[in-house]
Design an enzyme around this catalytic site. Structure first.
Site, PDB file in Angstrom:
ATOM      1  N   VAL A 109      74.791  68.917  67.528  1.00  0.00           N
ATOM      2  CA  VAL A 109      75.088  70.110  66.732  1.00  0.00           C
ATOM      3  C   VAL A 109      76.148  69.855  65.659  1.00  0.00           C
ATOM      4  CG1 VAL A 109      74.392  71.755  68.502  1.00  0.00           C
ATOM      5  CG2 VAL A 109      76.720  70.883  68.516  1.00  0.00           C
ATOM      6  N   LYS A 110      76.938  68.799  65.824  1.00  0.00           N
ATOM      7  CA  LYS A 110      77.948  68.380  64.836  1.00  0.00           C
ATOM      8  C   LYS A 110      78.821  69.538  64.380  1.00  0.00           C
ATOM      9  CE  LYS A 110      75.157  64.502  63.181  1.00  0.00           C
ATOM     10  NZ  LYS A 110      73.894  64.797  63.919  1.00  0.00           N
ATOM     11  N   ARG A 111      79.331  70.310  65.322  1.00  0.00           N
ATOM     12  CA  ARG A 111      80.172  71.443  64.984  1.00  0.00           C
ATOM     13  C   ARG A 111      81.608  71.002  64.741  1.00  0.00           C
ATOM     14  NH1 ARG A 111      75.481  73.439  64.510  1.00  0.00           N
ATOM     15  NH2 ARG A 111      74.860  75.299  65.663  1.00  0.00           N
TER      16      ARG A 111
END
Length: 290
Positions: A109-111
């Site tokens: 998700v690379k949040r």
């Protein structure tokens, strides 16, 4: 537990912390992470429709074929999010079924954010009360590594993990990651060193890993003291091979989790073909990472 910047935690890590669970999964199933990336080209190649029905069929086929035999499955959230609530519902089912079959689930998700927003991301992806909770998530540290404290704290509290972006293989990455900070270290090295601090006291790996592309070559960065696992994308369709893992990671390669997507997924839609492709990849990587 707050993010550790160097001193060992006063609390002894649980035997079921994420790094230990990942090490067991790799020992039992081989060193392989397979992405679940239902992008339009693969849907076409599998003869599926470019809609949520096709995405569900694609994702559930991958889970049924591989979740009982690969160490980690990595659904790319964006390919589910694009279909709105119905796509997210499919993702929830993918996470549930994959974990039930024994695979660890890494939510790609690379949040990255600050304050209450990053706390909400932590609750969504790392708290078992959420239907989107997996075993780990990817995150961006480029709002400052300290901004990830809620993610790391929530992960540790629940025996889960976080993989932060370190040295990515996209051509735009070095502009930020190789920039030199005031103390003479590159930005990427400050991330690596911060991860090392968060992993103090854990064996065999800590709960915080780093994403380092298998295509980056010899960058001059010190990967030896990270103390956590490395997620290595860029293999197969993106150009890197098993031998590149030696060049990029050197002696740190024993902590590498190779990540492939199209290299395995293009073998579908047959489940037996997917299993064979995954088995071949795991064997290739095992020989290099030993």
């Amino acid at each position: 537990m707050s993010v550790n910047t160097g001193a060992a935690s006063q609390v002894a890590p649980s035997a079921d912390h994420f790094g230990a669970r990942l090490a067991r999964a790799v020992a039992e199933r081989g060193p392989l992470c397979v992405g679940i990336d239902p992008h339009p080209g693969l849907l076409d190649a599998w003869g599926l429709t470019r809609d949520v029905v096709g995405v569900e069929r694609f994702a559930r086929t991958v889970v049924e074929a591989l979740a009982d035999r690969v160490a980690v499955l990595k659904p790319q959230s964006a390919f589910f999010e694009r279909y709105g609530s119905r796509g997210i519902s499919v993702l929830e089912r993918v996470i549930l079924d994959a974990r039930a079959a024994g695979a660890l689930v890494l939510n790609d998700v690379k949040r990255g954010d600050i304050g209450s927003t990053v706390e909400a991301y932590a609750a969504a992806y790392l708290d078992p009360a959420s239907p989107l909770c997996g075993d780990a998530m990817t995150a961006s540290p480029y709002l400052g590594f300290g901004s990830l404290a809620p993610l790391i704290d929530t992960a540790i509290a629940n025996g889960n993990g976080v993989f932060v972006l370190g040295l990515t293989s996209n051509p735009e990455g070095p502009q930020v990651q190789h920039a030199v900070a005031a103390d003479g270290r590159t930005v990427a090295q400050t991330v690596l060193d911060s991860v090392a601090g968060a992993n103090v006291g854990y064996t065999p790996y800590g709960p915080v890993g780093v994403v380092v592309g298998a295509t980056v070559g010899e960058t001059g960065h010190d990967l030896s003291r990270v103390g956590g696992p490395f997620l290595a994308p860029g293999l197969g369709a993106q150009g890197a091979g098993a031998d590149d893992l030696r060049k990029v990671f050197g002696e740190a390669r024993r902590a590498v989790l190779p990540s492939v997507s199209r290299e395995v997924l293009r073998a579908g839609p047959g489940e037996s073909e997917l299993r064979s492709a995954a088995s071949r990849a795991a064997d290739d990587f095992r020989a290099v990472l030993a």
